[in-house]
Design an enzyme around this catalytic site. Structure first.
Site, PDB file in Angstrom:
ATOM      1  N   ASP A  30       0.856  -1.191   0.000  1.00 27.59           N
ATOM      2  CA  ASP A  30       0.000   0.000   0.000  1.00 27.59           C
ATOM      3  C   ASP A  30       0.895   1.245   0.000  1.00 27.59           C
ATOM      4  OD1 ASP A  30      -3.214   0.547   0.992  1.00 27.59           O
ATOM      5  OD2 ASP A  30      -1.784   2.218   1.096  1.00 27.59           O
ATOM      6  N   ILE A  31       0.503   2.239  -0.787  1.00 30.23           N
ATOM      7  CA  ILE A  31       1.320   3.442  -0.947  1.00 30.23           C
ATOM      8  C   ILE A  31       1.284   4.323   0.307  1.00 30.23           C
ATOM      9  CG2 ILE A  31      -0.384   5.021  -1.972  1.00 30.23           C
ATOM     10  CD1 ILE A  31       1.766   5.554  -4.178  1.00 30.23           C
ATOM     11  N   ASN A  87     -12.911  -3.183   2.647  1.00 34.00           N
ATOM     12  CA  ASN A  87     -13.913  -2.135   2.808  1.00 34.00           C
ATOM     13  C   ASN A  87     -14.843  -2.178   1.605  1.00 34.00           C
ATOM     14  OD1 ASN A  87     -12.548  -1.211   5.139  1.00 34.00           O
ATOM     15  ND2 ASN A  87     -11.138  -0.010   3.884  1.00 34.00           N
ATOM     16  N   VAL A  96     -10.917   3.072  -3.475  1.00 33.45           N
ATOM     17  CA  VAL A  96     -10.572   2.569  -4.809  1.00 33.45           C
ATOM     18  C   VAL A  96     -11.581   1.485  -5.159  1.00 33.45           C
ATOM     19  CG1 VAL A  96      -8.833   1.423  -6.227  1.00 33.45           C
ATOM     20  CG2 VAL A  96      -8.116   3.090  -4.499  1.00 33.45           C
ATOM     21  N   HIS A 100     -10.398  -5.151  -3.242  1.00 31.21           N
ATOM     22  CA  HIS A 100      -9.072  -5.408  -2.673  1.00 31.21           C
ATOM     23  C   HIS A 100      -9.216  -5.752  -1.205  1.00 31.21           C
ATOM     24  CE1 HIS A 100      -9.968  -1.103  -2.359  1.00 31.21           C
ATOM     25  NE2 HIS A 100      -9.330  -1.129  -1.198  1.00 31.21           N
ATOM     26  N   HIS A 102      -7.047  -5.660   2.405  1.00 35.18           N
ATOM     27  CA  HIS A 102      -5.881  -5.109   3.093  1.00 35.18           C
ATOM     28  C   HIS A 102      -5.321  -6.176   4.033  1.00 35.18           C
ATOM     29  CE1 HIS A 102      -6.887  -0.722   2.370  1.00 35.18           C
ATOM     30  NE2 HIS A 102      -8.073  -1.267   2.169  1.00 35.18           N
TER      31      HIS A 102
END
Ligand code: AMP
Ligand code: ZN
Length: 114
Positions: A30-31, A87, A96, A100, A102
């Site tokens: 993750d950025i 989420n 986004v 995805h 996390h």
């Protein structure tokens, strides 16, 4: 989807620190990490949200979870523990709109989440 950020990462059109990849999934750092380990696991196929994943994708969902536990092990989190969260929709924190999960680890977490 042509202009989806995570589709573009999966296609390697946008750089990312990819930690694991196979035919079905990509896992990348993750950025904006929220923990010492913060990895996103995405299906290569595009789904806006978890609501759009149907029973036909049961195997894919299992594959994603197993990819996440594999990365957790590679990151040394197997015994220490980790959190795996997705989420769904903006009110849950989704920003986004490509499904995805996390993978978070390397610190203690609170429950309930904020
Ligand atoms: P969510 O808010 O659940 O939709 O999670 C989206 C996550 O994507 C956030 O944790 C962001 O920090 C992360 N993110 C956004 N852009 C990038 C990127 N280019 N590379 C890696 N992670 C990103
Ligand atoms: Zn996408």
């Amino acid at each position: 989807m042509a202009d989806c950020l995570f589709c573009r990462i999966a296609r390697k059109e946008i750089p990312a620190n990819i930690l694991y990849e196979d035919r079905l999934v990509t896992a990348f750092a993750d950025i904006h990490p929220q923990a010492p380990v913060h990895v996103l696991i995405i299906p290569k196929a595009h789904f806006d949200t978890l609501n759009d994943v149907t029973a036909e994708e049961q195997q894919l969902l299992g594959h994603i979870v197993l990819a996440a536990t594999r990365v957790a092990g590679e990151q040394g989190l197997r015994d220490q523990g980790y959190r795996l969260v997705a989420n769904c929709q903006a009110s849950a924190g989704q920003s986004v709109f490509h499904v995805h999960f996390h993978l978070l680890g390397g610190r203690n977490f609170q429950w309930p989440p904020g």
